[in-house]
Design a protein around this motif. Structure first.
Motif, PDB file in Angstrom:
ATOM      1  N   ASN A  49       0.824  -1.211   0.000  1.00  0.00           N
ATOM      2  CA  ASN A  49       0.000   0.000   0.000  1.00  0.00           C
ATOM      3  C   ASN A  49       0.855   1.257   0.000  1.00  0.00           C
ATOM      4  OD1 ASN A  49      -2.352  -1.458  -0.025  1.00  0.00           O
ATOM      5  ND2 ASN A  49      -2.680  -1.327   2.169  1.00  0.00           N
ATOM      6  N   VAL A  50       1.952   1.256   0.751  1.00  0.00           N
ATOM      7  CA  VAL A  50       2.834   2.427   0.792  1.00  0.00           C
ATOM      8  C   VAL A  50       3.457   2.656  -0.582  1.00  0.00           C
ATOM      9  CG1 VAL A  50       5.014   3.286   1.745  1.00  0.00           C
ATOM     10  CG2 VAL A  50       3.287   2.340   3.246  1.00  0.00           C
ATOM     11  N   LYS A  51       3.905   1.582  -1.231  1.00  0.00           N
ATOM     12  CA  LYS A  51       4.490   1.714  -2.571  1.00  0.00           C
ATOM     13  C   LYS A  51       3.479   2.289  -3.561  1.00  0.00           C
ATOM     14  CE  LYS A  51       7.976  -1.918  -2.462  1.00  0.00           C
ATOM     15  NZ  LYS A  51       8.390  -3.206  -3.042  1.00  0.00           N
ATOM     16  N   GLN A  52       2.258   1.771  -3.524  1.00  0.00           N
ATOM     17  CA  GLN A  52       1.235   2.235  -4.459  1.00  0.00           C
ATOM     18  C   GLN A  52       0.839   3.682  -4.166  1.00  0.00           C
ATOM     19  OE1 GLN A  52      -1.783  -0.770  -4.089  1.00  0.00           O
ATOM     20  NE2 GLN A  52      -0.775  -2.132  -5.538  1.00  0.00           N
ATOM     21  N   LYS A  53       0.781   4.036  -2.899  1.00  0.00           N
ATOM     22  CA  LYS A  53       0.441   5.404  -2.530  1.00  0.00           C
ATOM     23  C   LYS A  53       1.530   6.373  -2.991  1.00  0.00           C
ATOM     24  CE  LYS A  53      -2.339   7.053   1.214  1.00  0.00           C
ATOM     25  NZ  LYS A  53      -2.704   6.949   2.606  1.00  0.00           N
ATOM     26  N   ASN A  54       2.788   5.968  -2.844  1.00  0.00           N
ATOM     27  CA  ASN A  54       3.891   6.807  -3.293  1.00  0.00           C
ATOM     28  C   ASN A  54       3.885   6.981  -4.802  1.00  0.00           C
ATOM     29  OD1 ASN A  54       4.774   7.214  -0.695  1.00  0.00           O
ATOM     30  ND2 ASN A  54       6.336   5.618  -0.775  1.00  0.00           N
ATOM     31  N   ALA A  55       3.553   5.909  -5.541  1.00  0.00           N
ATOM     32  CA  ALA A  55       3.473   6.007  -7.001  1.00  0.00           C
ATOM     33  C   ALA A  55       2.354   6.970  -7.404  1.00  0.00           C
ATOM     34  CB  ALA A  55       3.231   4.626  -7.605  1.00  0.00           C
ATOM     35  N   LYS A  88      -8.470   3.660  -9.657  1.00  0.00           N
ATOM     36  CA  LYS A  88      -8.004   2.330  -9.272  1.00  0.00           C
ATOM     37  C   LYS A  88      -7.684   2.278  -7.781  1.00  0.00           C
ATOM     38  CE  LYS A  88      -5.952   0.436 -13.456  1.00  0.00           C
ATOM     39  NZ  LYS A  88      -4.692   0.001 -14.082  1.00  0.00           N
ATOM     40  N   ALA A  89      -7.041   3.330  -7.297  1.00  0.00           N
ATOM     41  CA  ALA A  89      -6.671   3.370  -5.880  1.00  0.00           C
ATOM     42  C   ALA A  89      -7.910   3.355  -4.996  1.00  0.00           C
ATOM     43  CB  ALA A  89      -5.831   4.607  -5.590  1.00  0.00           C
ATOM     44  N   ALA A  90      -8.975   3.972  -5.474  1.00  0.00           N
ATOM     45  CA  ALA A  90     -10.198   4.039  -4.677  1.00  0.00           C
ATOM     46  C   ALA A  90     -11.032   2.764  -4.788  1.00  0.00           C
ATOM     47  CB  ALA A  90     -11.032   5.234  -5.111  1.00  0.00           C
ATOM     48  N   LYS A  91     -11.121   2.213  -5.988  1.00  0.00           N
ATOM     49  CA  LYS A  91     -12.040   1.097  -6.185  1.00  0.00           C
ATOM     50  C   LYS A  91     -11.397  -0.264  -5.919  1.00  0.00           C
ATOM     51  CE  LYS A  91     -15.530  -0.685  -9.190  1.00  0.00           C
ATOM     52  NZ  LYS A  91     -16.527  -0.323 -10.135  1.00  0.00           N
ATOM     53  N   ARG A  92     -10.319  -0.556  -6.607  1.00  0.00           N
ATOM     54  CA  ARG A  92      -9.748  -1.893  -6.497  1.00  0.00           C
ATOM     55  C   ARG A  92      -8.807  -2.053  -5.320  1.00  0.00           C
ATOM     56  NH1 ARG A  92      -7.164  -3.413 -11.959  1.00  0.00           N
ATOM     57  NH2 ARG A  92      -8.155  -1.733 -13.046  1.00  0.00           N
ATOM     58  N   ARG A  93      -7.964  -1.066  -5.102  1.00  0.00           N
ATOM     59  CA  ARG A  93      -6.904  -1.239  -4.122  1.00  0.00           C
ATOM     60  C   ARG A  93      -7.278  -0.765  -2.731  1.00  0.00           C
ATOM     61  NH1 ARG A  93      -2.856   1.135  -8.369  1.00  0.00           N
ATOM     62  NH2 ARG A  93      -2.669  -0.652  -9.733  1.00  0.00           N
ATOM     63  N   LYS A  94      -8.316   0.008  -2.632  1.00  0.00           N
ATOM     64  CA  LYS A  94      -8.794   0.518  -1.333  1.00  0.00           C
ATOM     65  C   LYS A  94      -7.715   1.323  -0.605  1.00  0.00           C
ATOM     66  CE  LYS A  94     -12.696  -1.910  -1.443  1.00  0.00           C
ATOM     67  NZ  LYS A  94     -13.668  -1.458  -2.349  1.00  0.00           N
ATOM     68  N   ILE A  95      -6.892   2.048  -1.375  1.00  0.00           N
ATOM     69  CA  ILE A  95      -5.856   2.888  -0.784  1.00  0.00           C
ATOM     70  C   ILE A  95      -6.456   4.222  -0.378  1.00  0.00           C
ATOM     71  CG2 ILE A  95      -3.704   4.108  -1.267  1.00  0.00           C
ATOM     72  CD1 ILE A  95      -3.007   1.770  -3.121  1.00  0.00           C
ATOM     73  N   LEU A  96      -7.359   4.719  -1.203  1.00  0.00           N
ATOM     74  CA  LEU A  96      -8.051   5.977  -0.924  1.00  0.00           C
ATOM     75  C   LEU A  96      -9.536   5.702  -0.779  1.00  0.00           C
ATOM     76  CD1 LEU A  96      -6.526   8.348  -3.620  1.00  0.00           C
ATOM     77  CD2 LEU A  96      -5.961   8.283  -1.223  1.00  0.00           C
ATOM     78  N   LYS A  97     -10.206   6.543  -0.044  1.00  0.00           N
ATOM     79  CA  LYS A  97     -11.659   6.461  -0.006  1.00  0.00           C
ATOM     80  C   LYS A  97     -12.210   7.050  -1.291  1.00  0.00           C
ATOM     81  CE  LYS A  97     -12.182   6.573   4.966  1.00  0.00           C
ATOM     82  NZ  LYS A  97     -12.745   7.267   6.119  1.00  0.00           N
ATOM     83  N   LYS A  98     -13.407   6.611  -1.656  1.00  0.00           N
ATOM     84  CA  LYS A  98     -14.005   7.021  -2.923  1.00  0.00           C
ATOM     85  C   LYS A  98     -14.169   8.536  -3.011  1.00  0.00           C
ATOM     86  CE  LYS A  98     -18.352   6.244  -3.589  1.00  0.00           C
ATOM     87  NZ  LYS A  98     -19.674   5.653  -3.824  1.00  0.00           N
ATOM     88  N   ASN A  99     -14.660   9.144  -1.947  1.00  0.00           N
ATOM     89  CA  ASN A  99     -14.874  10.596  -1.969  1.00  0.00           C
ATOM     90  C   ASN A  99     -13.566  11.376  -1.994  1.00  0.00           C
ATOM     91  OD1 ASN A  99     -17.587  10.157  -1.968  1.00  0.00           O
ATOM     92  ND2 ASN A  99     -17.904  10.669   0.177  1.00  0.00           N
ATOM     93  N   THR A 100     -12.533  10.839  -1.387  1.00  0.00           N
ATOM     94  CA  THR A 100     -11.224  11.490  -1.412  1.00  0.00           C
ATOM     95  C   THR A 100     -10.684  11.513  -2.832  1.00  0.00           C
ATOM     96  OG1 THR A 100     -10.778  10.687   0.811  1.00  0.00           O
ATOM     97  CG2 THR A 100      -8.888  11.428  -0.469  1.00  0.00           C
TER      98      THR A 100
END
Length: 116
Positions: A49-55, A88-100
């Motif tokens: 998750n940290v790697k994907q968030k940084n990307a 993708k981060a919001a839907k599949r990976r659940k890294i971010l919330k949808k509204n964010t």
């Protein structure tokens, strides 16, 4: 997985993800095998998750640099890719919330429109 066997967490260097302690200040290790496995899984997920968030942050940063530099055509080309990554981060990976993700997309579009 081409990941390093060393992990830096809470100011300390650990040899493996299983050595990450669950709560700050608590120096106990899991006892049951299921708890050990859960700790390994959460450690791996955290790293991913940290790697994907940084990307994702790098993409947004590149877009914002293009807008600030006045490269509107380059920023317009980057915007769909940033949108895709946010979705993708919001839907599949659940890294971010949808509204964010939605709020970020709106703000990024506003910055391009303002620069025009």
């Amino acid at each position: 997985m081409g990941e390093s066997k060393y992990l830096y967490s809470r100011g300390r260097l650990f040899l493996h993800t299983s050595l990450i302690i669950g709560r700050p200040g608590e120096d106990t290790m899991p006892i049951t095998s299921s708890a050990k496995k859960a700790l390994r899984q959460s450690g791996k997920r955290h790293i991913r998750n940290v790697k994907q968030k940084n990307a994702l942050k790098a993409l947004v940063k590149a877009y914002r640099k293009a807008v600030v530099a006045g490269k509107k055509d380059e920023a317009a080309k980057l915007l769909p890719g940033v949108y895709r990554a946010l979705d993708k981060a919001a839907k599949r990976r659940k890294i971010l919330k949808k509204n964010t993700a939605s709020r970020l997309k709106s703000r990024l579009a506003k910055t391009l429109a303002k620069s025009s």
